[in-house]
Structure formats: C-alpha cells, structure tokens
Design a protein around this motif. Sequence first.
Motif, PDB file in Angstrom:
ATOM      1  N   HIS A 336       0.833  -1.204   0.000  1.00 55.48           N
ATOM      2  CA  HIS A 336       0.000   0.000   0.000  1.00 55.48           C
ATOM      3  C   HIS A 336       0.869   1.255   0.000  1.00 55.48           C
ATOM      4  O   HIS A 336       0.576   2.219  -0.715  1.00 55.48           O
ATOM      5  CB  HIS A 336      -0.915  -0.017   1.216  1.00 55.48           C
ATOM      6  N   ASP A 451      -6.098   3.397  -3.370  1.00 56.32           N
ATOM      7  CA  ASP A 451      -5.688   2.044  -2.953  1.00 56.32           C
ATOM      8  C   ASP A 451      -6.311   1.728  -1.597  1.00 56.32           C
ATOM      9  O   ASP A 451      -5.666   1.173  -0.715  1.00 56.32           O
ATOM     10  CB  ASP A 451      -4.164   1.930  -2.891  1.00 56.32           C
ATOM     11  N   ASP A 452      -7.571   2.092  -1.441  1.00 61.25           N
ATOM     12  CA  ASP A 452      -8.243   1.912  -0.151  1.00 61.25           C
ATOM     13  C   ASP A 452      -8.338   0.442   0.247  1.00 61.25           C
ATOM     14  O   ASP A 452      -8.337   0.106   1.423  1.00 61.25           O
ATOM     15  CB  ASP A 452      -9.647   2.522  -0.194  1.00 61.25           C
ATOM     16  N   SER A 453      -8.384  -0.451  -0.730  1.00 60.84           N
ATOM     17  CA  SER A 453      -8.455  -1.886  -0.446  1.00 60.84           C
ATOM     18  C   SER A 453      -7.098  -2.481  -0.081  1.00 60.84           C
ATOM     19  O   SER A 453      -7.021  -3.622   0.362  1.00 60.84           O
ATOM     20  CB  SER A 453      -9.008  -2.632  -1.659  1.00 60.84           C
ATOM     21  N   GLN A 455      -4.962  -3.430  -2.134  1.00 62.71           N
ATOM     22  CA  GLN A 455      -4.729  -4.542  -3.061  1.00 62.71           C
ATOM     23  C   GLN A 455      -4.045  -4.106  -4.354  1.00 62.71           C
ATOM     24  O   GLN A 455      -3.886  -4.911  -5.275  1.00 62.71           O
ATOM     25  CB  GLN A 455      -6.062  -5.238  -3.362  1.00 62.71           C
ATOM     26  N   LYS A 457      -4.850  -2.335  -7.087  1.00 66.30           N
ATOM     27  CA  LYS A 457      -5.652  -2.732  -8.245  1.00 66.30           C
ATOM     28  C   LYS A 457      -5.362  -1.905  -9.493  1.00 66.30           C
ATOM     29  O   LYS A 457      -5.612  -2.341 -10.620  1.00 66.30           O
ATOM     30  CB  LYS A 457      -7.147  -2.598  -7.913  1.00 66.30           C
ATOM     31  N   LEU A 482     -14.837  -0.223  -3.898  1.00 63.77           N
ATOM     32  CA  LEU A 482     -14.361   0.311  -2.612  1.00 63.77           C
ATOM     33  C   LEU A 482     -13.557   1.585  -2.830  1.00 63.77           C
ATOM     34  O   LEU A 482     -13.714   2.569  -2.093  1.00 63.77           O
ATOM     35  CB  LEU A 482     -13.515  -0.737  -1.882  1.00 63.77           C
ATOM     36  N   GLU A 483     -12.706   1.594  -3.838  1.00 63.75           N
ATOM     37  CA  GLU A 483     -11.900   2.781  -4.132  1.00 63.75           C
ATOM     38  C   GLU A 483     -12.793   3.956  -4.531  1.00 63.75           C
ATOM     39  O   GLU A 483     -12.528   5.106  -4.139  1.00 63.75           O
ATOM     40  CB  GLU A 483     -10.891   2.477  -5.243  1.00 63.75           C
TER      41      GLU A 483
END
Length: 511
Positions: A336, A451-453, A455, A457, A482-483
């Motif tokens: 992250h 990049d709130d997850s 992960q 993405k 989620l982002e």
Amino acid sequence: MALKKANLYGVIYMSTAKLELLIADLKTHEIIERASSPSFVQVADRSHIYHAEMEKIVSSVNGFQQILADYGIKECGFWASQQLIDDITARYLTEQIENRTGLTVTWLSSSQLNYFRAVSLMAHTKESESLGAQVTYLLYIGSASATLLKFQQGTFLRSWNIRLGYLEIDRLAFALRNAANDPYEIIDDYIGSKLDYLGNELRENQRADGHATLVLQGFQGLNNYFLKDDERTAQVSLADYNKLCERLPSAPTATIQKRLRVESSTARHVMPGTLITRRIMDFIHANQLWCTRLNVWDGLALQVARDRGLLKHDIESITLTSAVNIAQHYLSDDGHRVMTLRLALHLFDQLRKLHHLSARDRLLLAVAVNVSDIGNYISQYEHYHHSYYILKANPIIGLSDKENSIIAELARYHSAEAPDVEQYHYSSLEPDIQMRVAKLVAILRLADALDDSHQQKINRLAVSLREHEIVLTAYSSQDLALEEWAFAKKSQLFYEVYGLKAVLKQRRSEA
C-alpha cells in the motif's frame, strides 16, 4: 590552474563551540580555505552561549567576510546549530547578527545537522570510495547528543540519535570532582548504562554484516594527532589508537592539551569520547578506524552545489530512506505504501499548474506517504492520531523542525479528519504552512483512496485538468467499488482547497 570565482562559495557555520568558515569550489567540490573563530567560553547554561559570545561572533564574522572579499567571493551562507535554543531565542539572535553583520542566519535542527554530517561523507567521492565496500558507521559526539550513521558503498542505510553528549558528561564529572572513587570508572559505567540499549540493536544488525569500519567525525584532538595538515580523511592504525587510549585516563588535562594540540575545553572531552568510541567499536565489530575533518559545513557546501545542479549525487535519498526505515519499523503495509507513493507523486507532477508547490514540497509529500500509516502499529482505530504523535517524537533526518511538523500534520489528516482552524495544533501553524499542509494533504487523500483496499488494483492513472474539475482515469481490470466509495469521501477536501471537483473514472485494462 586559476580558480573560477563564479564557482567559489563561502559557508559560515556556528556551533555552540565556535564559528567555522569554509570556502569551497562548488563544481569540483574541493575545499579551498578553512578558518575558525576562537572557541566560545562554555557556560553552565548553553542556551545562553550565543548571547554571551555576541562580540566574538560579530568580530569573527567580520574577519570571515574580509577573507571572502580577498578571494573575490560575493556569495556566502550563514548557518547555525539550534540544538540548545528555542525558536524565540533564535529569532532574537538572527535579528542581532543581521543588524551587525548584514548576514541572515539559517538555524538547523538536530535532524538537519545529522543529514549534513551524512552528506559530507557520502557525497565526497574520494572519501566514499576510499572507505571500501564493507559497512561503514559515522560517529559524531556533540554537546547535546551523539549521532551514529550507517552506510554501505556510499549509500545511507539508517541513523541512531544517542541521548548522550559532552554537556551531560561534564555535569557528571563536576559532581564527581570530590568523589573518593575513581571518576574514570564511574563515567565509564554511566556511558555503558546509556549505550546498553543501542549495543543490543547494533550487535543484532552487525551479525549478518561481519566486520565494519568506524569513521570518527568532529574529534579535533584525534584529527590533530593522526591526520596530516593537508589530510581531511585517513585511516588510523588500531594499535596506535588503542595505545593512545590507554594513556589518556591517567594523563592530566595539560598533557592532553599539549599532545593533541587542543584547548582545555576540548581536552576534557577526549577521555569520555574515547570511552564511547571503544564501546561502539565493540558493538559493530570494527576492524578499521578512520578520522575525518569533514563535517556539517562540508555537507552544507555540497547541498548548495546540489541545489545549483553542480552535484549529481542523490543526497535527498537520505531523507526518504529515513522515512522508509520508520515505516518498516512500525510494520507498515509495504504494498500500500509503495502504490500510494507512486500515485501521489504522479498526481503532484500532473497538477503543478494547479498547486504551484516546490520540489521541496514534493519531497515532503513522498516522506508523508511513507509514514502516514505507522499509527496502525498502535491501533487501527484512529490510527492517524497515533501516526501524528509518533512522528512528533521521531523527527526525520534532513528535515527542519517546521518540515517535521508538516509531515506530522499530513499524517494526521491523510485519512479521515480534515484540517480545521479550531484545532490548536493546526491553527498554531503559520498561514503559509497551513496552506502547504492543506494542498499536500488534499493530494495525499486522493492517492490514499485509490488504494483503499490495499490490493494495488490500479495499473495506470491518467490525469486530466479541466476548467471546473479534474478527471482521474484509473486503468484496472478489477472491481474498484471500494476505491470509488473512498474517493467520493476523501475528495471533498480537494474541492475545498482547490475549488475543483475530483472525478474518478475507470477503464478496463489487462492485469
């Protein structure tokens, strides 16, 4: 070869011991001239030492200015250590010195002083290459504290600030002046008690590294004893060093003064300095010892050269490495952290026409991204509060006190809360600092949301600046629900600061 005056620059540096003048060629990084003031008379309360020595300061600066004039040098900078004085005292002194010399003083925090000590060694190619490939430690002992810096092949690895300085040892020695027991042994035990915690960490670090080199910086007596007049760095025989150390404890101060060609105030620090040095050597398994005359003022000259594009060495990496070290110490999520850093710097670069911030602000943003989540080590609940107070207690090397405050503020506001003038710690900042914090944290929150997850993405981010909005197009093959939710919430501050709505769009791309 005739000197090109355009490349010559004067550095004046004032510590609590004396003033130093360095004339350097910014292009070749050669040292042209050095000069020192008479030593300051050391008073019990070091915070008043500059006031007590004002006449000596003014007289010495005037003398330095004459030397600069003799070389035809019109440009110089004046820096000073602020380790033992507060901001108000520093402002008073700045006004007094400027009125009497025409020079403005730039005050340096402990973390900045450590940075310039590191720069002085790693950015001088000749010294850096001479030290070889094995791990190198740089030790400096000052009035307020000691510093240990670790390098390998010219690359900065980490630092330790040791709360043990000559001022504290002087007080202990004064208290022991009538003691029946041997003061040498008591001081040795005291130093050992202060270094025990560090010893365990250094031994653990060094176990995988094997032997190490120790470089002593600022040891005037040892420099006089072991270095030739024209040498600025040289290796010292361990046998010769140990032989000297064995003689020192029983030698009277007058003998030390004569042998090492130092003043009495420096002579009384030789014994505790060697006690600290020998313990550090044991901790790191040192098989090589070097002395160097390179110090803060050499680092300052190299920084000026870097600012003018005359030094290619990436010295700012010291500050970023320090931030990464803190992040890893507090077990931050590396994936992250790295992703948010990439996104934040990309947004900063693409929005230059909007924010009008400097390259220095870009560095502060990079530092803040690295350390903003360290509060999770304490608790995930309101982790940004924990990040704030950890950073207030752990200044990052190379940053001023004001800049370290900015980093702490950015960490506090990167997630949920927004800057508010009703909050004391924010309202107490100067207006221009408040604006820098607001602009940077608005960008940081966008990057953090993307990049709130945690992960990673997003493969690529495109930024389009329009009249009433900025459009961020995220290229990703994954679900960004989620982002998108986090972005909608965290982008509100961006609108309040910049007056433009931030819009997130997704385009499908291959993973």
